[in-house]
Design a protein around this motif. Sequence first.
Motif, mmCIF file in Angstrom:
data_model
loop_
_atom_site.group_PDB
_atom_site.id
_atom_site.type_symbol
_atom_site.label_atom_id
_atom_site.label_comp_id
_atom_site.label_asym_id
_atom_site.label_seq_id
_atom_site.Cartn_x
_atom_site.Cartn_y
_atom_site.Cartn_z
ATOM 1 N N ASN A 180 14.712 -25.353 49.427
ATOM 2 C CA ASN A 180 13.926 -24.382 48.675
ATOM 3 C C ASN A 180 14.020 -24.630 47.172
ATOM 4 O OD1 ASN A 180 12.212 -22.110 48.467
ATOM 5 N ND2 ASN A 180 13.953 -20.769 48.141
ATOM 6 N N ARG A 181 15.190 -25.014 46.691
ATOM 7 C CA ARG A 181 15.379 -25.238 45.258
ATOM 8 C C ARG A 181 14.588 -26.433 44.747
ATOM 9 N NH1 ARG A 181 21.422 -24.238 43.179
ATOM 10 N NH2 ARG A 181 21.806 -22.243 44.168
ATOM 11 N N PHE A 182 14.439 -27.443 45.596
ATOM 12 C CA PHE A 182 13.838 -28.691 45.144
ATOM 13 C C PHE A 182 12.485 -28.951 45.794
ATOM 14 C CE2 PHE A 182 18.349 -29.012 44.347
ATOM 15 C CZ PHE A 182 18.356 -29.389 43.011
ATOM 16 N N THR A 183 11.765 -27.891 46.080
ATOM 17 C CA THR A 183 10.421 -27.968 46.631
ATOM 18 C C THR A 183 9.467 -27.317 45.647
ATOM 19 O OG1 THR A 183 11.257 -27.847 48.895
ATOM 20 C CG2 THR A 183 8.959 -27.224 48.565
ATOM 21 N N TYR A 184 8.282 -27.893 45.524
ATOM 22 C CA TYR A 184 7.263 -27.289 44.664
ATOM 23 C C TYR A 184 6.750 -26.026 45.336
ATOM 24 C CZ TYR A 184 2.868 -26.403 42.320
ATOM 25 O OH TYR A 184 1.843 -25.801 41.655
ATOM 26 N N HIS A 185 6.658 -24.959 44.565
ATOM 27 C CA HIS A 185 6.156 -23.686 45.060
ATOM 28 C C HIS A 185 4.903 -23.331 44.270
ATOM 29 C CE1 HIS A 185 9.900 -23.132 47.244
ATOM 30 N NE2 HIS A 185 10.526 -23.484 46.136
ATOM 31 N N PRO A 186 3.719 -23.588 44.838
ATOM 32 C CA PRO A 186 2.504 -23.237 44.100
ATOM 33 C C PRO A 186 2.433 -21.732 43.882
ATOM 34 C CG PRO A 186 1.964 -23.880 46.354
ATOM 35 C CD PRO A 186 3.439 -24.108 46.169
ATOM 36 N N PRO A 187 1.878 -21.319 42.752
ATOM 37 C CA PRO A 187 1.801 -19.878 42.470
ATOM 38 C C PRO A 187 1.009 -19.132 43.538
ATOM 39 C CG PRO A 187 1.272 -21.157 40.517
ATOM 40 C CD PRO A 187 1.343 -22.122 41.649
ATOM 41 N N GLN A 188 1.536 -17.998 43.920
ATOM 42 C CA GLN A 188 0.862 -17.102 44.850
ATOM 43 C C GLN A 188 0.030 -16.115 44.033
ATOM 44 O OE1 GLN A 188 1.145 -17.597 48.200
ATOM 45 N NE2 GLN A 188 2.375 -19.367 47.589
ATOM 46 N N PRO A 189 -0.921 -15.452 44.664
ATOM 47 C CA PRO A 189 -1.729 -14.475 43.922
ATOM 48 C C PRO A 189 -0.836 -13.447 43.199
ATOM 49 C CG PRO A 189 -2.653 -14.836 46.094
ATOM 50 C CD PRO A 189 -1.332 -15.562 46.064
ATOM 51 N N GLY A 190 -1.115 -13.248 41.933
ATOM 52 C CA GLY A 190 -0.371 -12.273 41.137
ATOM 53 C C GLY A 190 0.860 -12.817 40.450
ATOM 54 N N GLN A 191 1.353 -13.968 40.880
ATOM 55 C CA GLN A 191 2.578 -14.487 40.278
ATOM 56 C C GLN A 191 2.380 -14.952 38.837
ATOM 57 O OE1 GLN A 191 4.029 -17.463 43.026
ATOM 58 N NE2 GLN A 191 5.529 -16.035 43.871
ATOM 59 N N ALA A 192 1.267 -15.592 38.542
ATOM 60 C CA ALA A 192 1.055 -16.102 37.182
ATOM 61 C C ALA A 192 1.141 -14.965 36.171
ATOM 62 C CB ALA A 192 -0.283 -16.816 37.089
ATOM 63 N N GLU A 193 0.595 -13.813 36.529
ATOM 64 C CA GLU A 193 0.654 -12.669 35.633
ATOM 65 C C GLU A 193 2.094 -12.202 35.434
ATOM 66 O OE1 GLU A 193 -1.397 -12.902 38.308
ATOM 67 O OE2 GLU A 193 -3.332 -13.101 37.303
ATOM 68 N N ARG A 194 2.872 -12.205 36.516
ATOM 69 C CA ARG A 194 4.293 -11.812 36.395
ATOM 70 C C ARG A 194 5.057 -12.810 35.548
ATOM 71 N NH1 ARG A 194 6.415 -10.903 42.126
ATOM 72 N NH2 ARG A 194 4.472 -11.842 42.778
ATOM 73 N N TYR A 195 4.774 -14.114 35.715
ATOM 74 C CA TYR A 195 5.436 -15.130 34.889
ATOM 75 C C TYR A 195 5.170 -14.850 33.414
ATOM 76 C CZ TYR A 195 5.799 -17.989 39.180
ATOM 77 O OH TYR A 195 6.063 -18.464 40.437
ATOM 78 N N GLU A 196 3.914 -14.546 33.094
ATOM 79 C CA GLU A 196 3.552 -14.250 31.709
ATOM 80 C C GLU A 196 4.278 -13.016 31.185
ATOM 81 O OE1 GLU A 196 1.818 -15.873 29.372
ATOM 82 O OE2 GLU A 196 1.723 -17.526 30.812
ATOM 83 N N GLN A 197 4.361 -11.970 32.006
ATOM 84 C CA GLN A 197 5.067 -10.750 31.581
ATOM 85 C C GLN A 197 6.539 -11.035 31.326
ATOM 86 O OE1 GLN A 197 3.855 -8.182 34.935
ATOM 87 N NE2 GLN A 197 3.089 -6.783 33.366
ATOM 88 N N ILE A 198 7.155 -11.807 32.191
ATOM 89 C CA ILE A 198 8.575 -12.149 32.029
ATOM 90 C C ILE A 198 8.766 -12.969 30.762
ATOM 91 C CG2 ILE A 198 10.472 -13.514 32.998
ATOM 92 C CD1 ILE A 198 9.379 -12.586 35.806
ATOM 93 N N ARG A 199 7.905 -13.971 30.541
ATOM 94 C CA ARG A 199 8.015 -14.783 29.325
ATOM 95 C C ARG A 199 7.800 -13.930 28.074
ATOM 96 N NH1 ARG A 199 5.881 -19.088 32.535
ATOM 97 N NH2 ARG A 199 3.744 -18.504 32.068
ATOM 98 N N ALA A 200 6.835 -13.018 28.116
ATOM 99 C CA ALA A 200 6.576 -12.155 26.956
ATOM 100 C C ALA A 200 7.783 -11.270 26.661
ATOM 101 C CB ALA A 200 5.336 -11.305 27.197
ATOM 102 N N GLY A 201 8.409 -10.739 27.698
ATOM 103 C CA GLY A 201 9.612 -9.931 27.502
ATOM 104 C C GLY A 201 10.751 -10.751 26.931
ATOM 105 N N GLY A 202 10.909 -11.978 27.423
ATOM 106 C CA GLY A 202 11.943 -12.858 26.891
ATOM 107 C C GLY A 202 11.700 -13.198 25.439
ATOM 108 N N LEU A 203 10.441 -13.486 25.104
ATOM 109 C CA LEU A 203 10.098 -13.787 23.717
ATOM 110 C C LEU A 203 10.378 -12.590 22.820
ATOM 111 C CD1 LEU A 203 8.879 -15.529 21.481
ATOM 112 C CD2 LEU A 203 6.611 -14.737 22.234
ATOM 113 N N ALA A 204 10.009 -11.405 23.262
ATOM 114 C CA ALA A 204 10.248 -10.199 22.458
ATOM 115 C C ALA A 204 11.740 -10.004 22.203
ATOM 116 C CB ALA A 204 9.648 -8.976 23.144
ATOM 117 N N LEU A 205 12.556 -10.208 23.235
ATOM 118 C CA LEU A 205 14.001 -10.056 23.056
ATOM 119 C C LEU A 205 14.547 -11.138 22.133
ATOM 120 C CD1 LEU A 205 16.707 -8.750 23.556
ATOM 121 C CD2 LEU A 205 16.846 -10.013 25.729
ATOM 122 N N ALA A 206 14.111 -12.382 22.319
ATOM 123 C CA ALA A 206 14.594 -13.466 21.461
ATOM 124 C C ALA A 206 14.203 -13.216 20.004
ATOM 125 C CB ALA A 206 14.047 -14.804 21.950
ATOM 126 N N GLN A 207 12.992 -12.727 19.780
ATOM 127 C CA GLN A 207 12.564 -12.419 18.411
ATOM 128 C C GLN A 207 13.392 -11.289 17.814
ATOM 129 O OE1 GLN A 207 8.383 -11.838 19.278
ATOM 130 N NE2 GLN A 207 7.849 -13.814 18.389
#
Length: 74
Positions: A9-36
């Motif tokens: 599971n760790r070393f297999t490509y996992h194509p994005p499922q419906p809705g995941q791309a949006e969650r990835y963006e939200q997580i990255r935005a939260g991380g960026l806000a905290l880092a800033q």
Amino acid sequence: MSYDLDLENRFTYHPPQPGQAERYEQIRAGGLALAQLLAELCPPSPELSRAITHVDEAVMNANAANARHDRPED
């Protein structure tokens, strides 16, 4: 005692499922806000650098959790 390393599971490509791309963006935005915020409130230092690295790692691990373990029901 054995420990399941979940290597396939760790070393297999996992194509994005419906809705995941949006969650990835939200997580990255939260991380960026905290880092800033940390960069604004903390003096330049090795500790600040490590704190931002940990935020980066948290974002990567959270997105990996979504990619590796959030699959459509079969």
